[in-house]
Design an enzyme around this catalytic site. Sequence first.
Site, PDB file in Angstrom:
ATOM      1  N   ARG A  78       0.861  -1.189   0.000  1.00  0.00           N
ATOM      2  CA  ARG A  78       0.000   0.000   0.000  1.00  0.00           C
ATOM      3  C   ARG A  78       0.891   1.232   0.000  1.00  0.00           C
ATOM      4  O   ARG A  78       1.488   1.579   1.017  1.00  0.00           O
ATOM      5  CB  ARG A  78      -0.917  -0.026   1.226  1.00  0.00           C
ATOM      6  CG  ARG A  78      -1.617   1.291   1.486  1.00  0.00           C
ATOM      7  CD  ARG A  78      -2.740   1.171   2.477  1.00  0.00           C
ATOM      8  NE  ARG A  78      -2.382   0.594   3.756  1.00  0.00           N
ATOM      9  CZ  ARG A  78      -1.814   1.269   4.766  1.00  0.00           C
ATOM     10  NH1 ARG A  78      -1.494   2.527   4.626  1.00  0.00           N
ATOM     11  NH2 ARG A  78      -1.557   0.666   5.911  1.00  0.00           N
ATOM     12  N   TYR A  93       3.685   5.396  11.460  1.00  0.00           N
ATOM     13  CA  TYR A  93       4.033   4.025  11.811  1.00  0.00           C
ATOM     14  C   TYR A  93       4.945   3.325  10.804  1.00  0.00           C
ATOM     15  O   TYR A  93       5.281   2.157  11.001  1.00  0.00           O
ATOM     16  CB  TYR A  93       2.761   3.183  12.005  1.00  0.00           C
ATOM     17  CG  TYR A  93       1.770   3.209  10.855  1.00  0.00           C
ATOM     18  CD1 TYR A  93       1.943   2.427   9.721  1.00  0.00           C
ATOM     19  CD2 TYR A  93       0.645   4.028  10.907  1.00  0.00           C
ATOM     20  CE1 TYR A  93       1.048   2.456   8.677  1.00  0.00           C
ATOM     21  CE2 TYR A  93      -0.267   4.066   9.868  1.00  0.00           C
ATOM     22  CZ  TYR A  93      -0.067   3.270   8.756  1.00  0.00           C
ATOM     23  OH  TYR A  93      -0.972   3.314   7.717  1.00  0.00           O
ATOM     24  N   HIS A 153      -3.936   4.023   4.634  1.00  0.00           N
ATOM     25  CA  HIS A 153      -4.985   3.012   4.686  1.00  0.00           C
ATOM     26  C   HIS A 153      -6.293   3.596   4.149  1.00  0.00           C
ATOM     27  O   HIS A 153      -6.976   2.991   3.328  1.00  0.00           O
ATOM     28  CB  HIS A 153      -5.163   2.533   6.119  1.00  0.00           C
ATOM     29  CG  HIS A 153      -6.278   1.558   6.296  1.00  0.00           C
ATOM     30  ND1 HIS A 153      -6.232   0.266   5.831  1.00  0.00           N
ATOM     31  CD2 HIS A 153      -7.498   1.697   6.866  1.00  0.00           C
ATOM     32  CE1 HIS A 153      -7.356  -0.355   6.117  1.00  0.00           C
ATOM     33  NE2 HIS A 153      -8.145   0.489   6.746  1.00  0.00           N
TER      34      HIS A 153
END
Length: 402
Positions: A297, A310, A301
Amino acid sequence: MSDIDVASSAGAEGTEHIDEAAVAALTAPVPETIGDGGPELVQLLTPEGERVDHPDYSAYVADLDADDLRGFYRDLVLVRRVDAEATALQRQGELGIWASLLGQEAAQVGSGRALRPQDYAFPTYREHGVAWCRGVNPLNLLGLFRGVNHGGWDPDEKNFHLYTIVIGAQTLHATGYAMGIQRDGAVGTGDADRDAAVVAYFGDGATSQGDVNEAFVYAAVNNAPVVFFCQNNQWAISEPNDRQTRIPLYQRARGFGFPGVRVDGNDVLAVYAVTKAAMDAARSGQGPMLIEAFTYRMGAHTTSDDPTKYRVSAEVEVWKHRDPIARLKAYLTAHAMADTEFFDAVDREADELAATVREGCLSMPDPEPLSMFDHIYVEKHPVVEAERAEFAAYHASFEGGH
């Protein structure tokens, strides 16, 4: 005797003996995901755009010609452009949220193009590329995220179910549907126009959900014609794979009694071949299979997420060099299957599509508020009708400028 029993078994004199090797095995850190997918990765097109053979899957792309490959490229570019436009629209306040597929286009286009018309797909909320391959108007997708419809397309017409927001729930729906067509005699007859299979899409995060594992159980014991297609984009929202599994995800299928395979999810040819093989097997009555599309990705998200919190940018840079569009363009160029005129024409078409999507999104009328109750049940339902009346009274209380 289990490992735990060995680790804490009693000695001859009644004193507990600790097997340090067994304890070490049980408490070993979870291995990190192999950055390149490992030797088990099925690949037909390298990140540099070089064609490679595979003993099990090369045959499934042998009949693809230059037109087919140019078609794949067009799909990838147009799907990415729709995604980029939708992201921009959300940032401008025109969509409530958007789940981007940036970087996962090959996994979706390759698998979507491997389906036959009678096959049925159950998506999550990110399968915009599969929707494109099934003929769903991109504006239907934007309408859902704008909050003006429930999806807007007819699942029976497109053989593409409405988006599922609940993580993993669609795998149970897909398994039930697959068991249904199996009982209807649409599996294993040898009739290419009748035999059908089902594909269920989900992400690596969903593999930790009970629904997905329950679907695996039902599919296995019923030999259901369903292909579980996991897009492993390395991050379950903000958790990496090593917080979810000790083994590659495709190997989980073995524990449920059906095969699994890991494919390069950024290689549209490999994804097409592996999906075609799995769907062929399911239609012929060979039961379920798990495909792990090893991809990444590239963005957030959803548009409400900040991936910089993160993961490090260096990781993203590595995956940029595995871009699914760039590798196919390199292959087409190197083998004189496409020229600058073709690529420019696709870019112009992408610009036109983006303008159409933007104009169509901005001109969507707001729905009549009570219409949210119209398509819940086929026939009137007393609970829904009571809720409709309650909401109508509530809404009417604001009339007159309040």
